[in-house]
Design a protein around this motif. Structure first.
Motif, mmCIF file in Angstrom:
data_model
loop_
_atom_site.group_PDB
_atom_site.id
_atom_site.type_symbol
_atom_site.label_atom_id
_atom_site.label_comp_id
_atom_site.label_asym_id
_atom_site.label_seq_id
_atom_site.Cartn_x
_atom_site.Cartn_y
_atom_site.Cartn_z
ATOM 1 N N GLY A 132 -6.915 2.460 5.168
ATOM 2 C CA GLY A 132 -6.196 1.681 4.163
ATOM 3 C C GLY A 132 -7.136 0.981 3.205
ATOM 4 N N CYS A 133 -8.208 0.408 3.755
ATOM 5 C CA CYS A 133 -9.198 -0.280 2.905
ATOM 6 C C CYS A 133 -9.857 0.686 1.931
ATOM 7 C CB CYS A 133 -10.263 -0.942 3.780
ATOM 8 S SG CYS A 133 -9.670 -2.332 4.761
ATOM 9 N N MET A 134 -10.073 1.912 2.367
ATOM 10 C CA MET A 134 -10.707 2.927 1.526
ATOM 11 C C MET A 134 -9.784 3.355 0.386
ATOM 12 S SD MET A 134 -12.268 6.444 3.059
ATOM 13 C CE MET A 134 -13.023 7.707 2.044
ATOM 14 N N ALA A 135 -8.478 3.325 0.648
ATOM 15 C CA ALA A 135 -7.524 3.803 -0.347
ATOM 16 C C ALA A 135 -7.437 2.897 -1.566
ATOM 17 C CB ALA A 135 -6.139 3.947 0.293
ATOM 18 N N GLY B 225 5.365 7.499 9.168
ATOM 19 C CA GLY B 225 5.229 8.817 8.571
ATOM 20 C C GLY B 225 4.192 8.860 7.472
ATOM 21 N N ILE B 226 4.223 7.862 6.592
ATOM 22 C CA ILE B 226 3.291 7.861 5.459
ATOM 23 C C ILE B 226 1.864 7.594 5.918
ATOM 24 C CG2 ILE B 226 2.658 6.637 3.336
ATOM 25 C CD1 ILE B 226 5.669 6.270 2.842
ATOM 26 N N SER B 227 1.677 6.602 6.799
ATOM 27 C CA SER B 227 0.316 6.274 7.244
ATOM 28 C C SER B 227 -0.291 7.423 8.035
ATOM 29 C CB SER B 227 0.304 4.992 8.080
ATOM 30 O OG SER B 227 1.023 5.153 9.287
ATOM 31 N N ARG B 228 0.503 8.059 8.909
ATOM 32 C CA ARG B 228 -0.021 9.204 9.665
ATOM 33 C C ARG B 228 -0.189 10.428 8.764
ATOM 34 N NH1 ARG B 228 -1.806 6.194 12.499
ATOM 35 N NH2 ARG B 228 -1.247 5.626 14.632
ATOM 36 N N GLY B 229 0.683 10.566 7.767
ATOM 37 C CA GLY B 229 0.511 11.656 6.808
ATOM 38 C C GLY B 229 -0.774 11.503 6.019
ATOM 39 N N ILE B 230 -1.027 10.288 5.559
ATOM 40 C CA ILE B 230 -2.263 10.009 4.838
ATOM 41 C C ILE B 230 -3.466 10.155 5.751
ATOM 42 C CG2 ILE B 230 -3.581 8.245 3.575
ATOM 43 C CD1 ILE B 230 -1.202 9.431 2.045
ATOM 44 N N SER C 250 -4.786 12.271 1.224
ATOM 45 C CA SER C 250 -4.485 12.163 -0.206
ATOM 46 C C SER C 250 -4.456 10.691 -0.610
ATOM 47 C CB SER C 250 -3.127 12.799 -0.512
ATOM 48 O OG SER C 250 -3.150 14.167 -0.254
ATOM 49 N N GLY C 251 -5.255 10.343 -1.600
ATOM 50 C CA GLY C 251 -5.339 8.958 -2.034
ATOM 51 C C GLY C 251 -6.473 8.195 -1.404
ATOM 52 N N LEU C 252 -7.045 8.727 -0.329
ATOM 53 C CA LEU C 252 -8.177 8.035 0.306
ATOM 54 C C LEU C 252 -9.470 8.238 -0.469
ATOM 55 C CD1 LEU C 252 -7.806 8.566 4.171
ATOM 56 C CD2 LEU C 252 -6.899 6.754 2.717
ATOM 57 N N LEU D 156 0.829 -1.206 0.000
ATOM 58 C CA LEU D 156 0.000 0.000 0.000
ATOM 59 C C LEU D 156 0.863 1.254 0.000
ATOM 60 C CD1 LEU D 156 -2.690 1.425 0.039
ATOM 61 C CD2 LEU D 156 -2.769 1.145 2.532
ATOM 62 N N ILE D 157 1.961 1.223 0.748
ATOM 63 C CA ILE D 157 2.856 2.378 0.778
ATOM 64 C C ILE D 157 3.376 2.683 -0.620
ATOM 65 C CG2 ILE D 157 5.134 3.167 1.539
ATOM 66 C CD1 ILE D 157 4.567 1.875 4.231
ATOM 67 N N PHE D 158 3.830 1.643 -1.314
ATOM 68 C CA PHE D 158 4.351 1.851 -2.669
ATOM 69 C C PHE D 158 3.236 2.250 -3.645
ATOM 70 C CE2 PHE D 158 8.063 -0.981 -1.456
ATOM 71 C CZ PHE D 158 8.959 0.082 -1.422
ATOM 72 N N LEU D 159 2.024 1.739 -3.422
ATOM 73 C CA LEU D 159 0.899 2.111 -4.285
ATOM 74 C C LEU D 159 0.563 3.584 -4.111
ATOM 75 C CD1 LEU D 159 -1.250 1.195 -6.311
ATOM 76 C CD2 LEU D 159 -2.701 0.534 -4.380
ATOM 77 N N LEU D 160 0.539 4.053 -2.859
ATOM 78 C CA LEU D 160 0.258 5.464 -2.597
ATOM 79 C C LEU D 160 1.355 6.365 -3.164
ATOM 80 C CD1 LEU D 160 -1.008 5.125 1.068
ATOM 81 C CD2 LEU D 160 -2.316 6.169 -0.785
ATOM 82 N N LEU D 161 2.586 6.025 -2.832
ATOM 83 C CA LEU D 161 3.702 6.836 -3.325
ATOM 84 C C LEU D 161 3.848 6.728 -4.838
ATOM 85 C CD1 LEU D 161 6.477 6.193 -0.632
ATOM 86 C CD2 LEU D 161 4.869 8.097 -0.782
ATOM 87 N N GLY D 162 3.639 5.530 -5.360
ATOM 88 C CA GLY D 162 3.768 5.327 -6.804
ATOM 89 C C GLY D 162 2.730 6.095 -7.591
#
Length: 472
Positions: free
Chosen positions: A421-424, A271-276, A281-283, A20-26
């Motif tokens: 995460g499920c929503m993203a 950092g990424i999960s709390r940032g999201i 962004s992405g949700l 999921l991290i790579f999917l969001l960042l990607g």
């Protein structure tokens, strides 16, 4: 309860793993490259468009009100409590990964806002409805898959509203802040929130937007100014703190003077999960509010939506993180809002005022998040079950608010991360599938804008030549 908490923690670690991290960042990286660093070069234009009024255009609220509604759901506990929990879990380097996710997330948020306008439609009441549910169902070529993903998103959206960002995390944080600062018992806080949230949400998007456009800008500016005062009194620590943030993003133990069992992956994930969690962004939540904006330009609304991530994470979250790290409050064995409160207490020129800044800010930020997410959940349940389901949803939402003050802080944040995460996932699939629409609309807009600017410049030159010839 301990068994359930452990099970949720394992589920959360699985959902917020590297895929999921790579999917969001990607996704953010893809749009950043394809749109030519739009979030950097077009940010000044985005801020100018924020205050543009299009009262004659289709929509329910102004672009600024739509942005404030979106910000009301993002600027909340994630900016005060979430940053603190990220630093505890991933060290100061978590703030660096928040910046990375926010910069790339701005391109993602732009794309979400653009698609919200392209695929929005009027509901039974004549109000605008839009968001991932609609661009998944109407935009994807494979209609069956589009409907399945749209329904999945709506189900998860209701889950986030009822069990995640919308209720428990905000209410528990408000309860803690009210108890610490004003010595108000949790049950009194619960009753007050039930009454006020019920009154505001009955008025729908226009009442929510009118409340948000007053509270959000005022509290954001007040909070940022307060942290600037802390940094002024600790000006000699600013550069070392920034260096520590970058260094500990890759070697977390550097912040603690030795090994503390925090890996780079933990710093990145925290950092990424709390940032999201904070900027969303992405949700896919912000486009639900963006769809209500009075505009006929999907690109302009995308740009306005993009500023939300900048304000939320690059500005407000950074302020919280720097206050915590500069004052070294993350080393004192406290967590959540208590850590941020301690940072302001130790760092603010007048300590007692710092306590009130944090907790009163948290009260307002979390309150606006509740009313913003009530609207998001309403739109999701309306998409799933129609107009008849809105009233039962609102009743359940208010009941859960009454329960919120008595929930465990760790439990509610873990639960919120899971449903986030499920929503993203379905939203990101939709963004990738509709990437060509985003690129096409963006290029067409700026090509037209460039041609218009060139025409205006030619007219100015001609007028200048005519005037000069008349003078001579």
């Amino acid at each position: 309860m301990a068994t359930l908490s452990n099970a949720l923690t394992q589920i959360n670690e699985w959902i917020w793993g590297l895929p999921l991290i790579f999917l969001l960042l990607g996704t953010g990286l893809y749009f950043t490259c394809r749109l030519g660093l739009l979030q950097f070069f077009r940010l000044p234009l985005a801020f100018r468009l924020m205050f543009k009024k299009d009262d004659q255009k289709e929509g329910d609220v102004s672009s600024f009100q739509a942005l404030c509604t979106a910000l009301s759901s993002t600027i909340g506990t994630g900016n005060i409590v979430g940053v603190a929990t990220a630093i505890i879990a991933g060290g100061p380097g978590a703030l660096f990964w928040m910046w990375i996710s926010a910069f790339l997330g701005m391109a993602t948020k732009y794309s979400e806002g653009l698609l919200a306008i392209v695929y929005r439609q009027r509901d039974e009441k004549g109000q605008m409805s839009g968001g991932p549910m609609y661009y998944l169902e109407k935009g994807l070529k494979h209609k069956t898959l589009g409907k399945i993903l749209a329904r999945c998103f709506a189900v998860f959206g209701v889950g986030v509203a009822l069990l995640g960002i919308g209720t428990f995390t905000q209410v528990r944080s408000i309860s803690d802040a009210a108890s610490l600062t004003l010595h108000i018992p949790p049950f009194v806080t619960g009753i007050f929130l039930v009454i006020t949230v019920g009154f505001i949400t009955i008025g729908g998007i226009k009442r929510i937007a009118s409340v948000s456009e007053v509270i959000v800008p005022f509290m954001s500016v007040a909070y940022i100014v307060s942290v600037i005062l802390i940094m002024i009194t600790h000006y000699q620590d600013i550069l070392p703190t920034l260096a520590l943030v970058v260094q500990s993003a890759f070697t977390p133990s550097a912040a603690f003077g030795g090994s503390v069992g925090i890996s780079m992956q933990m710093a990145m994930r925290s950092g990424i999960s709390r940032g999201i969690f904070s900027n969303e962004s992405g949700l896919g939540s912000a486009p639900i509010a963006a769809a209500a904006a009075k505009t006929d330009s999907c690109v302009e609304q995308g740009l306005v939506s993009m500023t939300g991530t900048f304000i939320d994470t690059i500005c407000v979250c950074t302020m919280t993180g720097l206050a915590i790290i500069i004052t070294q409050s993350y080393l004192l064995g406290v967590e959540g809002s208590a850590m941020t409160t301690l940072a302001f207490q130790n760092g603010f020129p007048i300590g007692e005022i710092g306590i009130y800044v944090v907790n009163i800010g948290l009260l307002f930020f979390a309150f606006t998040t509740i009313i913003g997410w009530n609207y998001y959940g309403e739109k999701c349940i309306q998409y799933l079950l129609g107009e008849k389901a809105i009233l039962p949803y609102k009743i359940l939402f208010i009941v859960l608010i009454g329960i919120g003050p008595f929930m465990s802080l760790d439990f509610v944040f873990t639960l919120a991360d899971i449903v986030n995460g499920c929503m993203a996932f379905p939203n990101l699939i939709g963004l990738i599938a509709l990437r060509k629409v985003v690129v096409r609309e963006t290029r067409a807009y700026f090509k037209t804008a460039l041609s218009k600017e060139k025409t205006e410049d030619d007219i100015k030159v001609k007028h200048s030549l005519v005037n000069n010839s008349q003078i001579s």
